[in-house]
Scaffold this motif. Structure first.
Motif, PDB file in Angstrom:
ATOM      1  N   GLN A 117      15.426-117.314 -39.597  1.00 15.88           N
ATOM      2  CA  GLN A 117      16.626-118.111 -39.841  1.00 15.88           C
ATOM      3  C   GLN A 117      17.404-117.569 -41.043  1.00 15.88           C
ATOM      4  O   GLN A 117      18.637-117.625 -41.085  1.00 15.88           O
ATOM      5  CB  GLN A 117      16.260-119.580 -40.070  1.00 15.88           C
ATOM      6  N   GLN A 118      16.680-117.020 -42.022  1.00 12.01           N
ATOM      7  CA  GLN A 118      17.345-116.400 -43.161  1.00 12.01           C
ATOM      8  C   GLN A 118      18.089-115.132 -42.717  1.00 12.01           C
ATOM      9  O   GLN A 118      19.218-114.877 -43.168  1.00 12.01           O
ATOM     10  CB  GLN A 118      16.307-116.062 -44.242  1.00 12.01           C
ATOM     11  N   ILE A 119      17.467-114.347 -41.851  1.00 13.03           N
ATOM     12  CA  ILE A 119      18.143-113.168 -41.306  1.00 13.03           C
ATOM     13  C   ILE A 119      19.407-113.586 -40.571  1.00 13.03           C
ATOM     14  O   ILE A 119      20.485-113.009 -40.758  1.00 13.03           O
ATOM     15  CB  ILE A 119      17.192-112.395 -40.359  1.00 13.03           C
ATOM     16  N   ARG A 120      19.280-114.593 -39.740  1.00 19.86           N
ATOM     17  CA  ARG A 120      20.429-115.096 -38.985  1.00 19.86           C
ATOM     18  C   ARG A 120      21.546-115.534 -39.925  1.00 19.86           C
ATOM     19  O   ARG A 120      22.724-115.238 -39.704  1.00 19.86           O
ATOM     20  CB  ARG A 120      19.983-116.272 -38.104  1.00 19.86           C
ATOM     21  N   ALA A 121      21.175-116.263 -40.966  1.00 23.23           N
ATOM     22  CA  ALA A 121      22.177-116.763 -41.915  1.00 23.23           C
ATOM     23  C   ALA A 121      22.867-115.614 -42.646  1.00 23.23           C
ATOM     24  O   ALA A 121      24.098-115.571 -42.755  1.00 23.23           O
ATOM     25  CB  ALA A 121      21.515-117.709 -42.913  1.00 23.23           C
ATOM     26  N   CYS A 122      22.089-114.663 -43.136  1.00 18.66           N
ATOM     27  CA  CYS A 122      22.649-113.566 -43.938  1.00 18.66           C
ATOM     28  C   CYS A 122      23.550-112.643 -43.123  1.00 18.66           C
ATOM     29  O   CYS A 122      24.550-112.123 -43.637  1.00 18.66           O
ATOM     30  CB  CYS A 122      21.520-112.744 -44.564  1.00 18.66           C
ATOM     31  N   PHE A 123      23.216-112.463 -41.863  1.00 15.24           N
ATOM     32  CA  PHE A 123      23.965-111.498 -41.056  1.00 15.24           C
ATOM     33  C   PHE A 123      25.105-112.121 -40.256  1.00 15.24           C
ATOM     34  O   PHE A 123      25.627-111.497 -39.338  1.00 15.24           O
ATOM     35  CB  PHE A 123      23.010-110.729 -40.144  1.00 15.24           C
ATOM     36  N   GLY A 124      25.473-113.347 -40.627  1.00 15.43           N
ATOM     37  CA  GLY A 124      26.692-113.876 -40.030  1.00 15.43           C
ATOM     38  C   GLY A 124      26.748-115.360 -39.772  1.00 15.43           C
ATOM     39  O   GLY A 124      27.829-115.949 -39.801  1.00 15.43           O
ATOM     40  N   LEU A 130      24.946-119.342 -48.632  1.00 15.96           N
ATOM     41  CA  LEU A 130      23.504-119.168 -48.545  1.00 15.96           C
ATOM     42  C   LEU A 130      22.794-119.872 -49.684  1.00 15.96           C
ATOM     43  O   LEU A 130      23.247-119.838 -50.831  1.00 15.96           O
ATOM     44  CB  LEU A 130      23.158-117.676 -48.578  1.00 15.96           C
ATOM     45  N   ASP A 131      21.658-120.502 -49.357  1.00 15.60           N
ATOM     46  CA  ASP A 131      20.895-121.227 -50.370  1.00 15.60           C
ATOM     47  C   ASP A 131      19.899-120.347 -51.106  1.00 15.60           C
ATOM     48  O   ASP A 131      19.435-120.702 -52.185  1.00 15.60           O
ATOM     49  CB  ASP A 131      20.121-122.387 -49.706  1.00 15.60           C
ATOM     50  N   SER A 132      19.509-119.217 -50.491  1.00 11.56           N
ATOM     51  CA  SER A 132      18.470-118.407 -51.118  1.00 11.56           C
ATOM     52  C   SER A 132      18.553-116.967 -50.619  1.00 11.56           C
ATOM     53  O   SER A 132      19.334-116.645 -49.727  1.00 11.56           O
ATOM     54  CB  SER A 132      17.084-118.985 -50.807  1.00 11.56           C
ATOM     55  N   THR A 133      17.711-116.136 -51.168  1.00 10.48           N
ATOM     56  CA  THR A 133      17.640-114.735 -50.737  1.00 10.48           C
ATOM     57  C   THR A 133      16.430-114.463 -49.852  1.00 10.48           C
ATOM     58  O   THR A 133      16.306-113.387 -49.284  1.00 10.48           O
ATOM     59  CB  THR A 133      17.544-113.811 -51.965  1.00 10.48           C
ATOM     60  N   ASP A 134      15.537-115.451 -49.738  1.00 11.94           N
ATOM     61  CA  ASP A 134      14.284-115.198 -49.025  1.00 11.94           C
ATOM     62  C   ASP A 134      13.925-116.276 -48.009  1.00 11.94           C
ATOM     63  O   ASP A 134      12.840-116.262 -47.442  1.00 11.94           O
ATOM     64  CB  ASP A 134      13.134-115.058 -50.019  1.00 11.94           C
ATOM     65  N   TYR A 150      24.426-117.953 -52.751  1.00 10.46           N
ATOM     66  CA  TYR A 150      24.605-116.531 -52.486  1.00 10.46           C
ATOM     67  C   TYR A 150      25.622-116.335 -51.363  1.00 10.46           C
ATOM     68  O   TYR A 150      25.793-117.211 -50.498  1.00 10.46           O
ATOM     69  CB  TYR A 150      23.266-115.880 -52.102  1.00 10.46           C
ATOM     70  N   PHE A 151      26.249-115.174 -51.381  1.00  9.66           N
ATOM     71  CA  PHE A 151      27.299-114.858 -50.420  1.00  9.66           C
ATOM     72  C   PHE A 151      27.098-113.416 -49.968  1.00  9.66           C
ATOM     73  O   PHE A 151      27.039-112.505 -50.799  1.00  9.66           O
ATOM     74  CB  PHE A 151      28.673-115.064 -51.052  1.00  9.66           C
ATOM     75  N   ALA A 152      26.977-113.228 -48.653  1.00  5.56           N
ATOM     76  CA  ALA A 152      26.609-111.915 -48.123  1.00  5.56           C
ATOM     77  C   ALA A 152      27.829-111.014 -47.950  1.00  5.56           C
ATOM     78  O   ALA A 152      28.920-111.468 -47.603  1.00  5.56           O
ATOM     79  CB  ALA A 152      25.903-112.074 -46.784  1.00  5.56           C
ATOM     80  N   SER A 153      27.604-109.724 -48.162  1.00  6.72           N
ATOM     81  CA  SER A 153      28.616-108.721 -47.834  1.00  6.72           C
ATOM     82  C   SER A 153      28.640-108.529 -46.322  1.00  6.72           C
ATOM     83  O   SER A 153      27.824-109.102 -45.598  1.00  6.72           O
ATOM     84  CB  SER A 153      28.256-107.393 -48.504  1.00  6.72           C
ATOM     85  N   TRP A 154      29.570-107.701 -45.848  1.00  3.49           N
ATOM     86  CA  TRP A 154      29.525-107.349 -44.439  1.00  3.49           C
ATOM     87  C   TRP A 154      28.249-106.561 -44.179  1.00  3.49           C
ATOM     88  O   TRP A 154      27.684-105.936 -45.080  1.00  3.49           O
ATOM     89  CB  TRP A 154      30.773-106.557 -44.029  1.00  3.49           C
ATOM     90  N   SER A 155      27.768-106.604 -42.941  1.00  3.52           N
ATOM     91  CA  SER A 155      26.534-105.887 -42.614  1.00  3.52           C
ATOM     92  C   SER A 155      26.860-104.453 -42.227  1.00  3.52           C
ATOM     93  O   SER A 155      27.901-104.168 -41.645  1.00  3.52           O
ATOM     94  CB  SER A 155      25.809-106.582 -41.460  1.00  3.52           C
ATOM     95  N   SER A 156      25.932-103.559 -42.564  1.00  4.33           N
ATOM     96  CA  SER A 156      26.184-102.140 -42.324  1.00  4.33           C
ATOM     97  C   SER A 156      24.871-101.410 -42.079  1.00  4.33           C
ATOM     98  O   SER A 156      23.808-101.830 -42.563  1.00  4.33           O
ATOM     99  CB  SER A 156      26.899-101.521 -43.528  1.00  4.33           C
ATOM    100  N   ASP A 157      24.958-100.317 -41.304  1.00  2.51           N
ATOM    101  CA  ASP A 157      23.781 -99.486 -41.088  1.00  2.51           C
ATOM    102  C   ASP A 157      23.701 -98.354 -42.114  1.00  2.51           C
ATOM    103  O   ASP A 157      22.881 -97.439 -41.980  1.00  2.51           O
ATOM    104  CB  ASP A 157      23.772 -98.912 -39.676  1.00  2.51           C
ATOM    105  N   ALA A 158      24.556 -98.411 -43.137  1.00  2.49           N
ATOM    106  CA  ALA A 158      24.537 -97.409 -44.216  1.00  2.49           C
ATOM    107  C   ALA A 158      23.817 -97.998 -45.424  1.00  2.49           C
ATOM    108  O   ALA A 158      24.175 -99.064 -45.925  1.00  2.49           O
ATOM    109  CB  ALA A 158      25.956 -97.007 -44.596  1.00  2.49           C
TER     110      ALA A 158
END
Length: 376
Positions: A117-124, A130-134, A150-158
């Motif tokens: 669920q954290q992955i889902r939240a961070c990636f869009g 976001l409430d946490s990093t983990d 917390y606030f995520a940047s855009w996702s990238s494969d770089a």
């Protein structure tokens, strides 16, 4: 084409189980303690189909960076649909979800469900709130950190340590951005582990249906020498064993109407009608046995033609038959054309010449069924 797909055969197995046992599922879960759980079963079947069928078409190698980022989110959300559907099905069928505390895939301090669920939240899904990093909410930590966001940047494969990465920015001035990466192989492994639980759902459906069948076979259906009373008993059993309005519901109601018609016919006609009604007793006996042995849908009733004639003799007036039956079954059906269709049926010798709009509907219906089952 996206290589991170799910086995379609497992979905087909589940879909077939729902189809094979839909009467039981509708009857049992359409109103389960005041809730329509059948709607959940239908919803999960639909979205599992969308997910499994759609996964191969998600373009993780799209040439546009922004589109690729969105497609990564689409992959994650599709996996989430699968996982949530499995959890819902476990809840519907009263099964204990066995992976609630499992952390064998991501190997983090929180269960895999929480970390996904954290992955889902961070990636869009919630990337700008976001409430946490983990995956552990800050309000579970000390008070000094409880208001941190917390606030995520855009996702990238770089960059990053996985296939795709976001950077998490804190609302605390001066805090450095934290990289958060994920692996396609890991999120697929996580999803497959839960998707495979669908086989347990199939087994439980079949087990519950088998138990229901055996219980009903052990419960003896009442007998009555009065044919109408017997049919009313079977109507109730149809509701219990198949579902209200389902199965043989309409046939049983039709039989009750045939046996309760006034039979205002000439004497010669009444003799023919009596013979026909006597033959219907055989159909009633077959219905009784089908309900008692729970074999409905498995074997054909030998005398079902008495209500569902397949005779081709009257094919030229099939349209007229349809209109007259519509008149019989619809109290608001306009009478303007009924007389025309009745005369057509009289000309074809489906009905005797004395029939008219003044004939009681139940008598007219009785004559139609008798003539269609035993063409003159």
């Amino acid at each position: 084409m996206n290589p991170y797909i799910l086995d379609n055969s497992l979905l087909e197995e589940y879909t077939q189980a729902v189809s094979d046992h839909d009467d039981f599922l509708i009857n049992t879960y359409g109103d389960y303690n005041g809730k329509n759980l059948w709607s959940i079963i239908c919803s999960t079947k639909d979205w599992l189909s969308v997910s499994v069928s759609g996964l191969p078409h998600i373009q993780l190698n799209h040439p546009n960076d922004d589109a690729r980022s969105l497609n990564v989110l689409q992959l994650i959300m599709t996996y989430d649909l699968v996982v949530q559907s499995i959890k819902q099905l476990y809840r519907v069928f009263g099964m204990k979800y066995p992976l609630r505390k499992d952390n064998s895939v991501f190997k983090q301090s929180v269960p895999d469900d929480t970390y996904f669920q954290q992955i889902r939240a961070c990636f869009g899904a919630h990337s700008v709130n976001l409430d946490s990093t983990d995956g552990v909410k800050n309000n579970a930590k000390n008070d000094a950190e409880s208001d941190e966001k917390y606030f995520a940047s855009w996702s990238s494969d770089a960059g990053g340590s996985g296939d795709y990465t976001v950077y998490l920015y804190s609302n605390k001035p001066g805090d450095a951005a934290i990289p958060f990466s994920m692996s396609f192989a890991k999120i697929q492994e996580y999803t497959v582990k839960r998707y495979s639980l669908l086989s347990n759902v199939v087994s439980v459906i079949e087990e519950k249906k088998g138990k229901f069948v055996e219980e009903q076979r052990q419960r003896e259906i009442g007998r009555s020498s009065d044919i109408v009373e017997q049919l009313q008993i079977l109507l109730k059993e149809n509701s219990i064993r198949i579902g209200d309005g389902e199965g043989y519901h309409h046939d049983i109601l039709t039989l009750i109407e045939l046996f309760t018609a006034s039979q205002d016919f000439p004497e010669q006609e009444r003799e023919k009608v009596a013979t026909y009604l006597n033959s219907l007793h055989l159909l009633v006996d077959e219905l009784y046995e089908a309900f008692q042995n729970m074999t409905f849908g498995e074997v054909d009733l030998a005398h079902s033609h008495l209500l569902h004639s397949s005779s081709r003799r009257f094919k030229e007036v099939s349209y007229d038959l349809g209109k007259v039956f519509e008149y019989l079954n619809n109290s608001s059906y306009p009478l303007s054309m009924v007389d025309y269709h009745l005369k057509r049926l009289i000309s074809a010798r489906v009905l005797p010449s004395y029939i008219s709009l003044q004939t009681e509907k139940l008598d007219l219906q009785l004559l139609l069924f008798m003539r269609l089952a035993n063409p003159m």
